[in-house]
Design a protein around this motif. Structure first.
Motif, mmCIF file in Angstrom:
data_model
loop_
_atom_site.group_PDB
_atom_site.id
_atom_site.type_symbol
_atom_site.label_atom_id
_atom_site.label_comp_id
_atom_site.label_asym_id
_atom_site.label_seq_id
_atom_site.Cartn_x
_atom_site.Cartn_y
_atom_site.Cartn_z
ATOM 1 N N UNK A 132 24.102 -49.702 9.473
ATOM 2 C CA UNK A 132 23.756 -48.293 9.715
ATOM 3 C C UNK A 132 22.568 -48.192 10.655
ATOM 4 N N UNK A 133 22.658 -47.270 11.613
ATOM 5 C CA UNK A 133 21.562 -47.031 12.566
ATOM 6 C C UNK A 133 20.421 -46.297 11.867
ATOM 7 N N UNK A 134 19.205 -46.697 12.206
ATOM 8 C CA UNK A 134 18.053 -46.001 11.599
ATOM 9 C C UNK A 134 18.013 -44.541 12.023
ATOM 10 N N UNK A 135 17.695 -43.688 11.087
ATOM 11 C CA UNK A 135 17.664 -42.256 11.360
ATOM 12 C C UNK A 135 16.203 -41.794 11.361
ATOM 13 N N UNK A 136 15.771 -41.250 12.516
ATOM 14 C CA UNK A 136 14.409 -40.740 12.659
ATOM 15 C C UNK A 136 14.422 -39.223 12.504
ATOM 16 N N UNK A 137 13.640 -38.720 11.574
ATOM 17 C CA UNK A 137 13.635 -37.268 11.374
ATOM 18 C C UNK A 137 13.151 -36.541 12.629
ATOM 19 N N UNK A 138 13.645 -35.332 12.816
ATOM 20 C CA UNK A 138 13.229 -34.520 13.961
ATOM 21 C C UNK A 138 11.768 -34.077 13.788
ATOM 22 N N UNK A 139 11.199 -33.578 14.873
ATOM 23 C CA UNK A 139 9.785 -33.208 14.842
ATOM 24 C C UNK A 139 9.524 -32.025 13.909
ATOM 25 N N UNK A 140 10.501 -31.112 13.801
ATOM 26 C CA UNK A 140 10.333 -29.950 12.929
ATOM 27 C C UNK A 140 10.928 -30.139 11.543
ATOM 28 N N UNK B 13 11.188 -30.679 7.665
ATOM 29 C CA UNK B 13 10.251 -30.223 6.615
ATOM 30 C C UNK B 13 9.320 -31.315 6.126
ATOM 31 N N UNK B 14 9.930 -32.537 6.008
ATOM 32 C CA UNK B 14 9.056 -33.611 5.556
ATOM 33 C C UNK B 14 7.905 -33.841 6.542
ATOM 34 N N UNK B 15 8.255 -33.815 7.855
ATOM 35 C CA UNK B 15 7.213 -34.013 8.881
ATOM 36 C C UNK B 15 6.254 -32.839 8.881
ATOM 37 N N UNK B 16 6.763 -31.655 8.651
ATOM 38 C CA UNK B 16 5.903 -30.476 8.665
ATOM 39 C C UNK B 16 4.848 -30.573 7.570
ATOM 40 N N UNK B 17 5.241 -31.017 6.437
ATOM 41 C CA UNK B 17 4.283 -31.195 5.339
ATOM 42 C C UNK B 17 3.257 -32.259 5.698
ATOM 43 N N UNK B 18 3.762 -33.310 6.311
ATOM 44 C CA UNK B 18 2.843 -34.392 6.706
ATOM 45 C C UNK B 18 1.841 -33.915 7.763
ATOM 46 N N UNK B 19 2.340 -33.105 8.707
ATOM 47 C CA UNK B 19 1.462 -32.606 9.779
ATOM 48 C C UNK B 19 0.400 -31.661 9.204
ATOM 49 N N UNK B 20 0.827 -30.813 8.255
ATOM 50 C CA UNK B 20 -0.150 -29.897 7.646
ATOM 51 C C UNK B 20 -1.210 -30.691 6.912
ATOM 52 N N UNK B 21 -0.795 -31.696 6.234
ATOM 53 C CA UNK B 21 -1.728 -32.538 5.474
ATOM 54 C C UNK B 21 -2.701 -33.243 6.414
ATOM 55 N N UNK B 22 -2.205 -33.734 7.554
ATOM 56 C CA UNK B 22 -3.084 -34.414 8.538
ATOM 57 C C UNK B 22 -4.104 -33.441 9.125
ATOM 58 N N UNK B 23 -3.649 -32.214 9.380
ATOM 59 C CA UNK B 23 -4.580 -31.224 9.935
ATOM 60 C C UNK B 23 -5.680 -30.895 8.939
ATOM 61 N N UNK B 24 -5.334 -30.825 7.660
ATOM 62 C CA UNK B 24 -6.354 -30.545 6.642
ATOM 63 C C UNK B 24 -7.383 -31.658 6.594
ATOM 64 N N UNK B 25 -6.901 -32.901 6.739
ATOM 65 C CA UNK B 25 -7.839 -34.041 6.740
ATOM 66 C C UNK B 25 -8.766 -33.974 7.964
ATOM 67 N N UNK B 26 -8.190 -33.642 9.105
ATOM 68 C CA UNK B 26 -9.014 -33.546 10.327
ATOM 69 C C UNK B 26 -10.047 -32.434 10.218
ATOM 70 N N UNK B 27 -9.654 -31.292 9.672
ATOM 71 C CA UNK B 27 -10.604 -30.180 9.530
ATOM 72 C C UNK B 27 -11.737 -30.540 8.591
ATOM 73 N N UNK B 28 -11.395 -31.218 7.519
ATOM 74 C CA UNK B 28 -12.413 -31.630 6.580
ATOM 75 C C UNK B 28 -13.394 -32.619 7.231
ATOM 76 N N UNK B 29 -12.853 -33.504 8.012
ATOM 77 C CA UNK B 29 -13.702 -34.519 8.701
ATOM 78 C C UNK B 29 -14.651 -33.834 9.702
ATOM 79 N N UNK B 30 -14.130 -32.839 10.472
ATOM 80 C CA UNK B 30 -14.950 -32.156 11.478
ATOM 81 C C UNK B 30 -16.041 -31.361 10.784
ATOM 82 N N UNK B 31 -15.760 -30.739 9.714
ATOM 83 C CA UNK B 31 -16.788 -29.968 9.013
ATOM 84 C C UNK B 31 -17.907 -30.852 8.515
ATOM 85 N N UNK B 32 -17.538 -32.058 8.061
ATOM 86 C CA UNK B 32 -18.580 -32.981 7.597
ATOM 87 C C UNK B 32 -19.474 -33.476 8.710
ATOM 88 N N UNK B 33 -18.913 -33.669 9.867
ATOM 89 C CA UNK B 33 -19.697 -34.126 10.990
ATOM 90 C C UNK B 33 -20.652 -33.009 11.448
#
Length: 432
Positions: free
Chosen positions: A398-406, A408-428
């Protein structure tokens, strides 16, 4: 001297002494006057001894010799053991040329200390039923397992039917066990020889009555009021009234037949050297004919109640098992796990899935019973269509299946990454 002879001596002495007349002596002894006069003469010649019988102490002229008695006892122990006195006397006359009565043979055996193998018990008093007045009015049918060949073969069953009016055994056959085939063969023998009886008396074995309580649609349409077994259907087709006894005493005629046959057939089969059931069936017709000649009685009426068997009736098509099957589209049917079709071309139109009556004879032949006619069947094979076999495809990687950019799983991951980045910037920013 016996008491009777002593009484005669006393009376004769009184008559001779003048104390009694001849008439008084005759009345006292129950004799005639002339007999008293003869006794007086015998007394005057030989005194009291003249009154005794002249043959006393002598061997009778017709007495059996010791050689004959020894021969009879030897034959019983070596050849005819187990037979009753009457049958033993008949066998001696038939095979050995020795003419003796049943009483004489019994007396000889008792003298030699040989008792009958079967001691008779006094039976209970039972009111006998009157015989039917005409032959063919009623048959009684039954079967009994017994060691007919003693220790030469296993126990097997004798099936037989007896005419109630005459006691004639109309049919008999040996079978390994009590079965429908045995009863059918007995009925076929009797009907071919005598005719169709008006009635049949049997016990309540499931061979004679159906264990089913409900009538099938076909039986209701045929006018039956109660379910019938395969044997009962044959009786219904032949127009024989089938009566089922509740107690053995009700069919006592054939129950007494078993007592007679168990006494005699065992000895007769032994003398013939029979050792298998096949040999027993070959010898049975002559033995039954011998039995009928000796024990049959004349009927009350000379008229016969037998009905003639129709020329178009074949008993092998009557005494069968009967089942219902549906015809297939190719005039085939399934029976016993096999496929059958008509043995010959049959005219007429036969609808698919039409219900037909299938009968199996005692020989194993199959037929369809249609409008009073037997249509023979033969085994055939059912055509099987062979579908084209396609090669099975092997499963690939079976060929590996890469999820599309939009996704839902990626969307959740992207939101989570943005929250981490915002938290990091506020601390700096707070640190500066």
């Amino acid at each position: 001297m016996t008491n009777t002879e002593l009484k005669k001596v006393l009376v004769v002495e009184k008559v001779l002494d003048g104390h009694m007349t001849n008439e008084e002596g005759a009345a006292l002894l129950g004799l005639s006057v002339r007999q008293v006069q003869r006794l007086k003469k015998r007394y005057q010649v030989g005194n009291a001894g003249g009154i005794a019988h002249g043959n006393r102490g002598r061997k009778p002229v017709h007495a059996l010799s010791a050689e004959i008695k020894d021969r009879v006892a030897e034959l019983y122990t070596q050849k005819y053991q187990g037979s009753n006195s009457c049958h033993f006397a008949e066998l001696l006359a038939e095979h050995e040329g020795i003419e003796l009565s049943g009483v004489s043979t019994r007396r000889i055996l008792l003298t030699k200390g040989l008792k009958s193998a079967k001691q008779r018990r006094r039976s209970k008093v039972h009111q006998p039923r009157k015989r039917r007045s005409q032959v063919g009015m009623l048959w009684q049918i039954d079967a009994t397992p017994y060691a007919w060949l003693e220790d030469r073969a296993p126990v097997f069953a004798l099936h037989a039917a007896i005419d109630d009016a005459t006691g004639i055994v109309t049919g008999a056959v040996f079978m390994p066990t009590e079965c429908r085939e045995g009863y059918s063969l007995v009925m076929m023998q009797g009907i071919k020889k005598q005719g169709i009886p008006l009635g049949l008396y049997s016990d309540r074995h499931t061979i004679f009555r159906s264990p089913n309580e409900k009538l099938t649609l076909e039986q209701q349409l045929a006018g039956m009021t109660k379910p019938l077994s395969h044997f009962g259907k044959a009786m219904h087709e032949l127009g024989i009234e089938h009566i089922k006894a509740v107690t053995p005493q009700a069919k006592g005629r054939i129950e007494r037949l078993w007592v007679t046959l168990q006494d005699r057939l065992v000895i007769e089969l032994r003398l013939l050297g029979v050792s298998t059931i096949e040999e027993a069936n070959k010898a049975l017709p002559k033995l039954i004919a011998k039995h009928n000649k000796q024990f049959a009685v004349a009927p009350v009426s000379a008229d016969s109640a037998y009905r003639k068997l129709g020329k178009d009736v074949r008993l092998e098509h009557v005494f069968t098992t009967r089942e219902h099957r549906k015809l297939g589209t190719g005039r085939t049917l399934s029976y016993g796990g096999r496929i059958y079709t008509f043995a010959k071309a049959v005219p007429g139109h036969w609808d698919a899935k039409s219900v037909v009556e299938v009968r199996e004879t005692l020989s194993g032949a199959l037929l369809i019973w249609h409008n009073g006619e037997a249509l023979m069947l033969k085994e055939t094979t059912k055509a099987v269509r062979q579908a084209e076999k396609k090669p099975n495809k092997k499963a690939g990687i079976a060929q590996p299946r890469k999820p599309a950019a939009d996704h839902p799983w990626k969307r959740t991951y992207q939101v989570h990454q943005k929250q981490i980045q915002n938290t990091t910037m506020q601390g700096r920013n707070q640190a500066t």
